[in-house]
Design an enzyme around this catalytic site. Sequence first.
Site, PDB file in Angstrom:
ATOM      1  CG  HIS A   1      -0.362  -0.046   2.531  1.00  0.00           C
ATOM      2  ND1 HIS A   1      -0.864  -0.796   3.578  1.00  0.00           N
ATOM      3  CD2 HIS A   1       0.727   0.579   3.032  1.00  0.00           C
ATOM      4  CE1 HIS A   1      -0.106  -0.616   4.651  1.00  0.00           C
ATOM      5  NE2 HIS A   1       0.868   0.216   4.341  1.00  0.00           N
TER       6      HIS A   1
ATOM      7  CG  HIS B   1       8.751  -0.662   3.726  1.00  0.00           C
ATOM      8  ND1 HIS B   1       7.827  -1.685   3.782  1.00  0.00           N
ATOM      9  CD2 HIS B   1       8.131   0.423   4.253  1.00  0.00           C
ATOM     10  CE1 HIS B   1       6.690  -1.226   4.299  1.00  0.00           C
ATOM     11  NE2 HIS B   1       6.853   0.048   4.612  1.00  0.00           N
TER      12      HIS B   1
ATOM     13  CG  HIS C   1       0.669   4.461   7.450  1.00  0.00           C
ATOM     14  ND1 HIS C   1      -0.457   3.933   6.862  1.00  0.00           N
ATOM     15  CD2 HIS C   1       1.673   3.602   7.165  1.00  0.00           C
ATOM     16  CE1 HIS C   1      -0.130   2.810   6.230  1.00  0.00           C
ATOM     17  NE2 HIS C   1       1.151   2.580   6.407  1.00  0.00           N
TER      18      HIS C   1
HETATM   19  C1  DHB Z   1       6.071   4.007   2.741  1.00  0.00           C
HETATM   20  C2  DHB Z   1       4.975   4.090   3.598  1.00  0.00           C
HETATM   21  C3  DHB Z   1       4.207   2.972   3.845  1.00  0.00           C
HETATM   22  O1  DHB Z   1       3.116   3.026   4.646  1.00  0.00           O
HETATM   23  C4  DHB Z   1       4.511   1.762   3.291  1.00  0.00           C
HETATM   24  O2  DHB Z   1       3.748   0.717   3.613  1.00  0.00           O
HETATM   25  C5  DHB Z   1       5.601   1.673   2.433  1.00  0.00           C
HETATM   26  C6  DHB Z   1       6.363   2.801   2.171  1.00  0.00           C
HETATM   27  C7  DHB Z   1       6.871   5.223   2.449  1.00  0.00           C
HETATM   28  O3  DHB Z   1       6.601   6.279   3.024  1.00  0.00           O
HETATM   29  O4  DHB Z   1       7.772   5.145   1.607  1.00  0.00           O
HETATM   30 FE    FE Z   2       2.444   1.173   5.343  1.00  0.00          FE
END
Ligand code: DHB
Ligand code: FE
Length: 280
Positions: free
Chosen positions: A12, A193, A59
Site C-alpha cells: 500500500h 522496507h 500511519h
Molecule cells: C512508505 C509508507 C508505507 O506506509 C509503506 O507501507 C511503504 C512505504 C513510504 O513512506 O515510503
Molecule cells: Fe504502510
Amino acid sequence: MAELIGGLGTSHVPSIAMALDKGLRDSEEWKPFFDGYAPARQWMAEKRPDIAVVIFNDHGNSFFLDRLPTLALGVADRYRPADEGWGPRPVPVFEGAEDFSWHLADCMVEGHFDPLLCRDLDVDHGMQVPMELVFGRPEAWPVKVVPILVNTIQYPIPTPQRMWALGELLRRAIDSYPGNDRVVVLGTGGLSHQLQGARAGFINPEADREWIARIGSDPTRYRAMSREDYIEEFGSEGAELIMWLVMRGCMDAEVNTLHQHYFAPASMTGAGMVLLENAA
Ligand code: DHB
Ligand code: FE
C-alpha cells in the site's frame, strides 16, 4: 450465507497514490508496476464482490501515539479519505458495509478479539492504495468496505500467530453472515522496507520474492515466525506483512494462487501482490 470468493495481498505504498495523482500510470517507470495488477483488476470486474474487508494499518493519520489501538474495526456507513498532509486525495468516499461490520464486531468480541469500534474514521493510503490498485478510480467504489486496522507502527505490534487466528475468526464471521454477499479480503502492507533507524533504506527482494511465491501454497513458515523474525527479514515497516496473514488465515488450507506480481524496486520499498482463491 455470505461467501468468501478470494483473498488479495498487496503493498500500500503511498508513492503509488502519488504516481496516480500525477498521471504517471503509463510512464516508463511505473507502467510495469501497474500492469502487474491488471489481472487482479480483471478478476474483481468479473467476480464482482459486494464487500471488501480491508486489513491495514493507520500511519499516524487517524490515530496517533497518544491513543493507538492494537486492533480497530470500522462500523460506520461511510469512511472519508484521510488528509495525509496534502489535502484529501480525489478518491471517492468509501461506503461501509455497516451490518457486516457489526456482525464481525459480535464475532470478534465473542471470540476474545476486542477491537476499538470506530463509527467515525478517515482511512489513509493503507486502504486507499489497495482499493485503487484493484478498482481504479471510479465515480463510486463498486464494493462496500469493512476496515480492520492493526497497529504496526508502535511496539508492541501483535504477533503473526494472532493475525492468523484473526483470519480464521474472520472466515467464521463470513460463513455465518446471513444473506448472499460475496466477500473479498484484502491484506495490505509491505513488502520489505525500513523507513527509520540504522537500517533505514533496507529492502530484501529475495525474501519478498519468496513471500510472494509461498504465501499461498506454503505459508507454514510465515505463520511460525516471530515478530522479531519479520523485522529482521523484512525491515521494521516490512513487518506490516503480518496483516497479509489475516487474509491468508481466512482462506482454506489449500488455495490456488491465481496471480502474483513483484516489482523490483528502484525505491525504498519492495512492492507486490498475490491473488488467491480457495482450491475446493
Ligand atoms: C512508505 C509508507 C508505507 O506506509 C509503506 O507501507 C511503504 C512505504 C513510504 O513512506 O515510503
Ligand atoms: Fe504502510
